[in-house]
Write a protein that holds these residues in place. Sequence first.
Motif, short mmCIF file in Angstrom:
data_model
loop_
_atom_site.label_atom_id
_atom_site.label_comp_id
_atom_site.label_asym_id
_atom_site.label_seq_id
_atom_site.Cartn_x
_atom_site.Cartn_y
_atom_site.Cartn_z
N GLU A 42 77.19 6.40 42.47
CA GLU A 42 76.79 5.21 42.40
C GLU A 42 77.78 4.68 40.83
O GLU A 42 78.40 3.95 40.67
N ASN A 43 77.08 5.82 40.05
CA ASN A 43 78.72 5.47 38.45
C ASN A 43 80.12 5.63 38.90
O ASN A 43 80.21 4.77 38.19
N ASN A 44 80.44 6.29 39.89
CA ASN A 44 81.85 6.17 40.15
C ASN A 44 82.09 5.30 40.97
O ASN A 44 83.85 5.74 40.81
N GLN A 45 81.71 4.15 41.65
CA GLN A 45 81.79 3.66 41.77
C GLN A 45 83.69 3.34 41.68
O GLN A 45 82.90 1.56 40.62
N THR A 46 84.29 2.36 42.71
CA THR A 46 85.90 1.39 42.25
C THR A 46 85.91 0.47 42.90
O THR A 46 85.74 0.84 44.18
N GLU A 47 87.10 -0.38 42.49
CA GLU A 47 87.76 -0.95 43.85
C GLU A 47 88.42 -0.24 44.79
O GLU A 47 88.22 -0.29 46.24
N ASN A 48 89.14 1.06 44.45
CA ASN A 48 89.65 2.07 45.23
C ASN A 48 88.54 2.81 45.51
O ASN A 48 89.40 4.00 46.56
N PRO A 68 89.71 20.16 41.82
CA PRO A 68 90.18 21.38 42.96
C PRO A 68 89.47 22.15 43.66
O PRO A 68 90.00 22.73 44.56
N TYR A 69 87.59 21.94 43.69
CA TYR A 69 86.67 21.55 45.14
C TYR A 69 86.73 21.33 46.14
O TYR A 69 86.86 21.48 47.39
N THR A 70 87.14 19.88 45.67
CA THR A 70 87.19 18.88 46.85
C THR A 70 88.66 18.64 47.73
O THR A 70 88.75 18.48 49.04
N ARG A 71 89.40 18.75 46.95
CA ARG A 71 90.59 18.58 47.00
C ARG A 71 91.60 17.29 47.67
O ARG A 71 91.92 16.87 48.38
N PHE A 72 90.45 16.98 47.06
CA PHE A 72 90.51 14.69 47.61
C PHE A 72 90.10 14.45 45.84
O PHE A 72 89.15 14.78 45.25
N GLU A 73 90.42 13.27 45.04
CA GLU A 73 90.04 13.03 44.54
C GLU A 73 89.90 10.96 44.84
O GLU A 73 88.96 11.23 43.57
N TYR A 74 89.63 10.65 45.85
CA TYR A 74 88.53 9.49 46.13
C TYR A 74 88.10 9.61 47.21
O TYR A 74 88.95 9.72 48.74
N ILE A 75 86.71 8.95 47.37
CA ILE A 75 86.45 8.89 48.39
C ILE A 75 86.62 7.46 49.00
O ILE A 75 85.95 6.70 47.93
N ASP A 76 87.32 7.63 50.00
CA ASP A 76 87.40 5.45 50.32
C ASP A 76 87.44 5.82 51.29
O ASP A 76 86.99 6.88 52.95
N ILE A 90 85.72 5.48 45.81
CA ILE A 90 84.38 6.63 44.77
C ILE A 90 85.50 7.53 43.85
O ILE A 90 86.05 8.12 44.86
N LYS A 91 85.55 7.59 42.74
CA LYS A 91 86.53 8.35 42.00
C LYS A 91 86.03 9.65 42.09
O LYS A 91 84.48 10.23 41.46
N ILE A 92 86.42 11.32 41.94
CA ILE A 92 85.36 12.77 42.01
C ILE A 92 86.43 12.93 40.85
O ILE A 92 87.87 12.77 39.81
N PRO A 93 84.86 13.61 39.58
CA PRO A 93 85.34 13.95 38.80
C PRO A 93 86.38 14.51 38.36
O PRO A 93 86.44 15.98 39.36
#
Length: 423
Positions: free
Chosen positions: A399-405, A415-423, A407-410
């Motif tokens: 919820e807090n990290n939702q952007t137009e692009n 290093p753990y997800t190995r992706f920076e955005y959920i899109d 969801i931004k990963i902290p």
Amino acid sequence: MLQVSYIRDNKEQVLARLAVKNFKQPELVDEILALDDNRKQTQNRLDSTSAEANAAAKRIGELMRTGQKEEAEKVKSQTGTWKEDIKRFGEELTSIEQELHQKLVQLPNLPHSSVPVGITPEENEVVLEHGEKPTLPENALPHWELAAKYNLIDFELGVKITGAGFPVYKGKGAKLQRALISFFLDEAEKAGYSEVMLPLLVNEASGFGTGQLPDKEGQMYFVGQDNLYLIPTAEVPVTNLYRDVILKADELPVKNTGYTPCFRREAGSYGAHVRGLNRLHQFDKVEIVQVVHPDTSYSVLEEMSSHVQGLLQKLGLPYRVLRLCGGDMSFTASLTYDMETWSAAQQRWLEVSSVSNFETYQANRLKLRFRNAEGKTQLAHTLNGSALALPRIVATLLENNQTENGIKIPEALVPYTRFEYID
RNA sequence: GGAGAGGUGUCUGAGUGGUCGAAAGAGCACGCCUGGAAAGUGUGUAUACGUCAAAAGCGUAUCGAGGGUUCGAAUCCCUCCCUCUCCGCCA
């Protein structure tokens, strides 16, 4: 479980403390003390009768050996009443002990002197708030809609295969779970906790040891065929690792961390507040547990609270720390801090961690002791905390990290997800 | 699931009716020995409850758990639990 000797020596204080916890049956205290007196008397009678009988049995043995058969028979004829008495006193003692135990387990732990008086969650004390509450765009979505939009979590599929409250995580949603678990475990390890992987089903003795039984019987899933309970938290198997253990003083503090799924029936929960990830029957959690010297338990509690706060800071989530009031605290805790993150889309605080000091309450049930400076056994103090529980972390994170692009990963998590955005 | 063996102190392990809270060894603690260590050597080494102001001492209980036989049970009998081995099944 409180110690009877402590209750006896500090009766007024015990009553006052129980009142802070909003305890409704203070008369139990007097009943317990009376039962304990009775127990001592009965044990005395039993012991002295047994002593006489033992002495006589020894005599008979000697007489038989030296061939004094007649004398032996004479002594034998006197043993009848002792035998009856021993049996009777023994039965009495057992029943008194059972009644005493049954009443003793109904007493909750005594709250620490810093615990605020109060009954409802509104009366909890806000210790501190950290971070900015984000302002989201007009069209911001709650996490359950985000989870659907990005195909992260499928609640309906979970309903099909099990029932409500058993979500199915998919794709980046599943990876996010795994990343958080690894991140939390690594952070715990850095803080000196050693990792354990544990059984997810426990027996009755373990449930009793940490205080879930008999108090929270109805909240645990029970496998009747084998008499086992699904764990509601890793606290149960981790802490029970030290059941019936006497530690050496230099083995303290014991610091363990473990990841487990947690299973809770959550009987009686309903309504909007249980939507999405807010309340589940199965969820994932990394737990930290310490067994410490009584002198250090409150500074360790602060240390554990800082550790949990550090995690929230690294994830960039705004949070607050509550000191729970007597009425909102769990049955077994002396002092509890709850950590809540701010869910911007739901506009409310969500509990993501609970860190507690149990003092000797669990240790007494567990018979978890250490050898103190005088070489005597003494009950240790136990503490535990969620570090952290995943679902509501995921909820606020989405919820807090939702952007137009997307969801931004902290950063700390990338290093753990190995992706920076959920899109 | 079937068949068999077994559960004794921190560990290994002896003990099949009395002198057994329990031999012996190991480990551990303390001391001696040593420049220091090792080796050697001596002593000690369960828990709980009760009694007591407390300690010491004393009493009671505990040899997987519960019950039984007996004047007396680690030892005999019954029930239950657990572990191991073999067979079956199987990730």
